[in-house]
Write an enzyme that holds these catalytic residues in place. Structure first.
Site, PDB file in Angstrom:
ATOM      1  N   LYS A  67       0.924  -1.193  -0.112  1.00  0.00           N
ATOM      2  CA  LYS A  67      -0.021  -0.803   0.352  1.00  0.00           C
ATOM      3  C   LYS A  67       1.323   0.909   0.021  1.00  0.00           C
ATOM      4  O   LYS A  67       0.400   1.973  -1.093  1.00  0.00           O
ATOM      5  CB  LYS A  67      -0.943  -0.049   1.140  1.00  0.00           C
ATOM      6  CG  LYS A  67      -1.727   1.226   1.732  1.00  0.00           C
ATOM      7  CD  LYS A  67      -2.301   1.658   3.072  1.00  0.00           C
ATOM      8  CE  LYS A  67      -1.643   1.759   4.115  1.00  0.00           C
ATOM      9  NZ  LYS A  67      -1.904   3.241   4.336  1.00  0.00           N
ATOM     10  N   ASN A  68       2.414   1.250   0.849  1.00  0.00           N
ATOM     11  CA  ASN A  68       2.805   2.137   1.597  1.00  0.00           C
ATOM     12  C   ASN A  68       3.767   2.753  -0.149  1.00  0.00           C
ATOM     13  O   ASN A  68       4.416   3.969  -0.054  1.00  0.00           O
ATOM     14  CB  ASN A  68       3.212   2.349   2.478  1.00  0.00           C
ATOM     15  CG  ASN A  68       2.034   2.561   3.320  1.00  0.00           C
ATOM     16  OD1 ASN A  68       1.304   2.851   3.264  1.00  0.00           O
ATOM     17  ND2 ASN A  68       2.115   2.859   4.687  1.00  0.00           N
ATOM     18  N   CYS A  72      -5.579   8.041   9.292  1.00  0.00           N
ATOM     19  CA  CYS A  72      -5.423   6.796  10.405  1.00  0.00           C
ATOM     20  C   CYS A  72      -5.012   8.378  11.212  1.00  0.00           C
ATOM     21  O   CYS A  72      -4.255   9.192  11.296  1.00  0.00           O
ATOM     22  CB  CYS A  72      -4.676   6.457  10.660  1.00  0.00           C
ATOM     23  SG  CYS A  72      -5.024   4.906   9.462  1.00  0.00           S
ATOM     24  N   ARG A  96      -0.096  14.185  13.417  1.00  0.00           N
ATOM     25  CA  ARG A  96       0.107  14.634  11.770  1.00  0.00           C
ATOM     26  C   ARG A  96       0.489  15.809  10.909  1.00  0.00           C
ATOM     27  O   ARG A  96      -0.117  15.817  10.034  1.00  0.00           O
ATOM     28  CB  ARG A  96      -0.871  13.605  11.363  1.00  0.00           C
ATOM     29  CG  ARG A  96      -1.182  12.325  11.727  1.00  0.00           C
ATOM     30  CD  ARG A  96      -1.754  10.696  11.260  1.00  0.00           C
ATOM     31  NE  ARG A  96      -0.428  10.254   9.918  1.00  0.00           N
ATOM     32  CZ  ARG A  96      -1.135   9.351   9.455  1.00  0.00           C
ATOM     33  NH1 ARG A  96      -2.250   9.088   9.409  1.00  0.00           N
ATOM     34  NH2 ARG A  96       0.423   9.027   8.651  1.00  0.00           N
ATOM     35  N   ASP A 133       4.258   0.598  12.122  1.00  0.00           N
ATOM     36  CA  ASP A 133       3.144   0.107  11.637  1.00  0.00           C
ATOM     37  C   ASP A 133       2.138  -1.442  11.552  1.00  0.00           C
ATOM     38  O   ASP A 133       1.343  -1.925  12.050  1.00  0.00           O
ATOM     39  CB  ASP A 133       2.554   0.459  10.165  1.00  0.00           C
ATOM     40  CG  ASP A 133       2.525   1.487   9.585  1.00  0.00           C
ATOM     41  OD1 ASP A 133       2.948   1.440   8.401  1.00  0.00           O
ATOM     42  OD2 ASP A 133       2.677   2.144  10.113  1.00  0.00           O
ATOM     43  N   ARG A 181      -8.861  -0.133   4.186  1.00  0.00           N
ATOM     44  CA  ARG A 181      -8.088   1.073   3.298  1.00  0.00           C
ATOM     45  C   ARG A 181      -7.022  -0.034   3.653  1.00  0.00           C
ATOM     46  O   ARG A 181      -5.795   0.409   2.210  1.00  0.00           O
ATOM     47  CB  ARG A 181      -8.020   1.920   4.736  1.00  0.00           C
ATOM     48  CG  ARG A 181      -8.943   2.904   4.650  1.00  0.00           C
ATOM     49  CD  ARG A 181      -8.725   3.833   5.995  1.00  0.00           C
ATOM     50  NE  ARG A 181      -7.906   4.554   5.896  1.00  0.00           N
ATOM     51  CZ  ARG A 181      -7.031   5.979   6.094  1.00  0.00           C
ATOM     52  NH1 ARG A 181      -7.485   5.790   7.194  1.00  0.00           N
ATOM     53  NH2 ARG A 181      -5.813   5.807   5.297  1.00  0.00           N
TER      54      ARG A 181
HETATM   55  C1  EPZ Z   1       3.819   7.025   6.137  1.00  0.00           C
HETATM   56  O1  EPZ Z   1       3.023   7.812   6.702  1.00  0.00           O
HETATM   57  C2  EPZ Z   1       2.817   5.864   6.235  1.00  0.00           C
HETATM   58  N1  EPZ Z   1       1.720   5.906   5.369  1.00  0.00           N
HETATM   59  C3  EPZ Z   1       2.560   5.316   7.826  1.00  0.00           C
HETATM   60  O2  EPZ Z   1       2.054   4.289   7.427  1.00  0.00           O
HETATM   61  C4  EPZ Z   1       3.521   4.658   8.849  1.00  0.00           C
HETATM   62  O3  EPZ Z   1       2.773   4.791  10.323  1.00  0.00           O
HETATM   63  C5  EPZ Z   1       4.524   6.164   8.730  1.00  0.00           C
HETATM   64  O4  EPZ Z   1       4.768   6.917   7.582  1.00  0.00           O
HETATM   65  C6  EPZ Z   1       5.528   5.519   9.419  1.00  0.00           C
HETATM   66  O5  EPZ Z   1       6.163   4.771   9.045  1.00  0.00           O
HETATM   67  C7  EPZ Z   1       1.874   5.585   4.036  1.00  0.00           C
HETATM   68  O6  EPZ Z   1       2.645   5.788   3.652  1.00  0.00           O
HETATM   69  C8  EPZ Z   1       0.760   6.483   3.388  1.00  0.00           C
HETATM   70  P1  EPZ Z   1       5.675  10.072   8.521  1.00  0.00           P
HETATM   71  P2  EPZ Z   1       3.493   9.201   7.431  1.00  0.00           P
HETATM   72  O7  EPZ Z   1       5.785  11.662   7.539  1.00  0.00           O
HETATM   73  O8  EPZ Z   1       4.695   9.830   5.951  1.00  0.00           O
HETATM   74  C9  EPZ Z   1       6.707  14.084  11.994  1.00  0.00           C
HETATM   75  C10 EPZ Z   1      -0.347   2.786   8.073  1.00  0.00           C
HETATM   76  O9  EPZ Z   1      -0.907   2.444   8.657  1.00  0.00           O
HETATM   77  N2  EPZ Z   1       5.906  14.912  11.032  1.00  0.00           N
HETATM   78  O10 EPZ Z   1       6.965   9.549   8.557  1.00  0.00           O
HETATM   79  O11 EPZ Z   1       2.251  10.078   7.485  1.00  0.00           O
HETATM   80  C11 EPZ Z   1       5.268  12.266  12.277  1.00  0.00           C
HETATM   81  O12 EPZ Z   1       4.115  13.693  12.972  1.00  0.00           O
HETATM   82  C12 EPZ Z   1      -0.180   4.168   7.858  1.00  0.00           C
HETATM   83  O13 EPZ Z   1      -0.019   1.704   6.484  1.00  0.00           O
HETATM   84  C13 EPZ Z   1       6.322  15.820  11.217  1.00  0.00           C
HETATM   85  O14 EPZ Z   1       6.192  16.211  12.158  1.00  0.00           O
HETATM   86  O15 EPZ Z   1       4.347   9.056   8.526  1.00  0.00           O
HETATM   87  C14 EPZ Z   1       5.245  11.221  12.805  1.00  0.00           C
HETATM   88  O16 EPZ Z   1       5.732  11.499  14.196  1.00  0.00           O
HETATM   89  C15 EPZ Z   1       0.141   4.779   9.024  1.00  0.00           C
HETATM   90  N3  EPZ Z   1       5.430  17.282  10.105  1.00  0.00           N
HETATM   91  C16 EPZ Z   1       6.805  10.828  12.380  1.00  0.00           C
HETATM   92  O17 EPZ Z   1       6.709  12.248  11.825  1.00  0.00           O
HETATM   93  C17 EPZ Z   1       5.549  16.628   8.863  1.00  0.00           C
HETATM   94  O18 EPZ Z   1       5.880  17.377   8.060  1.00  0.00           O
HETATM   95  C18 EPZ Z   1       6.223   9.681  10.735  1.00  0.00           C
HETATM   96  O19 EPZ Z   1       5.292  10.731  10.586  1.00  0.00           O
HETATM   97  C19 EPZ Z   1       5.523  14.980   8.795  1.00  0.00           C
HETATM   98  C20 EPZ Z   1       5.742  13.929   9.615  1.00  0.00           C
END
Ligand code: EPZ
Length: 418
Positions: free
Chosen positions: A22-23, A116, A121, A305, A397
């Protein structure tokens, strides 16, 4: 609304074919907007996040045609740079479109993305990265407005290794003038998969999988056929299911190296795991031993995840475990639901303290997000008696044919419309 009805206690035996990730598919679909030649993505997973992403692409004027298990995207007629807010609210990965839509149209408008409910986020790292490439950004009435005359390569440093921010910046940079480097980039396998896709359509990206990604801007991009990597989180979810229920399963078409952190933990729990190329065989016929502590970390650490699914497993191990969620602020929403099943688990801040019980008892529980919902299904499969998991649209999803695959392994689970 739909729910699962589960009669727990069956051991799981047999093979399960792992879906395409998916990701990986979501950012690759966003990348299809970058080129006006046809993109074929093979073995597209039948999950609602992908269907919604394809709906967004069609709203942008792209054509999407399903061809068996593949989807063909033709963005040549794409003429809109506004991502529909209803769909943006559905899908966190809609934000990836900012990079590719700006690259194509020099402007973009999107409502704050949903997805989610597992934490705040924010998208500050995405927006700061785009600003470094010359994008002017204004945030007004819940919308993000972007525009730029020309995208220029630059050096970007991420405060944290955000998966989405790394991918969004890569998408914006592939046709920028000059070179872009992303320092403290996320190292997830899906980033490397996106790099491989982009290079196949003519981009010049290197370093994905390491902490520094380099993108040299090119003038033109082409079409391609691409098979994304298997879904490491789906594979991990089935392995945890078999570990909890007992039995012997083979996850086929997996990439074991992408979930080696889980494999090590499951071995520590007492599971026998045999790896043979793209097959992972897990066998377990006794009560598992607790692992004292698990901390979620960015890749290659233990994946956030798989935190919920693994916590479910901890509730039926002997002794106790502490699970720490380091990436998201509220990723324990499934815990009160597990307690309804008799789990002895207390959450304080980012830590879940679990004392293993002999058996969980079936109960009626509610899914609140994708992975928490999967964790409740696993608990129901291992529990004594009947369980219901409500609002399984969250699970749809990210897991295609979930109940079908579980039934094929011997689980007693049916989907019911309420
Ligand atoms: C991706 O989400 C995945 N989703 C998530 O999978 C996964 O949990 C996550 O990466 C971490 O591995 C997809 O790829 C579609 P991040 P993403 O930006 O990109 C902070 C699932 O279950 N952050 O790596 O949204 C954020 O708050 C989903 O398949 C900022 O502070 O995750 C978090 O604490 C859920 N500012 C950390 O970084 C930003 O601009 C990691 O988030 C962006 C993120």
């Amino acid at each position: 609304m739909e729910k699962y009805i589960i009669n727990g206690g069956n051991k799981l035996y047999g093979s399960v074919k792992i879906q395409t990730a998916k990701n990986s598919v979501l950012p690759i679909l966003a990348a299809a907007v970058l080129t006006d030649e046809k993109i074929t993505i093979k073995n597209i997973p039948q999950i609602s996040d992908v269907r919604n992403m394809i709906k967004i692409l069609t709203c942008l004027g792209c054509k999407a045609v399903y061809d068996g298990d593949n989807v063909i995207i033709d963005s040549s007629a794409s003429d809109c740079c506004e991502i529909p807010s209803a769909l943006a609210h559905e899908l966190r990965s809609s934000v990836f479109l900012l990079g590719s839509v700006i690259s194509r149209f020099r402007s973009a408008k999107i409502a704050y993305p949903g997805g989610c409910d597992i934490g705040l986020r924010p998208v500050d790292l995405h927006l700061n990265g785009l600003k470094r490439l010359g994008v002017e950004i204004t945030e007004k009435n819940g919308y993000i407005h972007c525009k730029c005359d020309k995208l220029r390569g630059n050096e970007i440093m991420l405060d944290c290794p955000s998966v989405g921010a790394t991918e969004n910046i890569m998408l914006a940079a592939v046709k920028a003038e000059g070179v872009t480097t992303i320092a403290n980039a996320a190292r997830e396998p899906e980033i490397e998969d996106l790099q491989n896709f982009l290079n196949l359509i003519g981009a010049k990206v290197s370093g994905a999988g390491s902490s520094t990604v380099r993108i040299e801007g090119v003038k033109k991009l082409y079409g391609c056929e691409y098979s994304p990597i298997p879904d490491r989180i789906e594979a991990g979810t089935f392995l945890v299911a078999a570990a909890m229920c007992g039995g012997e399963i083979t996850a086929e078409g997996a990439k074991p190296e992408n979930i080696i952190s889980l494999i090590h933990k499951l071995r520590e729990n007492g599971c026998k795991i045999h790896i043979n190329n793209d097959k992972i065989v897990l066998e377990n016929h006794r009560r598992l031993t607790s692992v004292k502590s698990i901390e979620t970390q960015p890749y290659p650490g233990f994946p956030t995840d798989l935190q919920a699914q693994y916590t479910s497993l901890c509730t039926v191990c002997s002794r106790h475990s502490i699970i720490t969620e380091n990436l998201f602020e509220t990723r324990f929403k499934y815990v009160p639901e597990l307690r309804k099943m008799g789990a002895d688990i207390t959450v304080i801040g980012r830590n879940a303290f679990v004392r293993g019980v002999e058996k969980l008892k079936g109960a009626s529980v509610m899914a609140h997000d994708l992975r928490g919902g999967a964790a409740l299904v696993l608990a129901g499969l291992a529990a004594e008696g009947r369980s219901e998991v409500l609002d399984i649209s969250h699970i749809d999803r990210g897991y295609g044919s979930f109940e079908y695959k579980l039934r094929n392994l011997g689980a007693d689970i049916v989907r019911v419309t309420v």
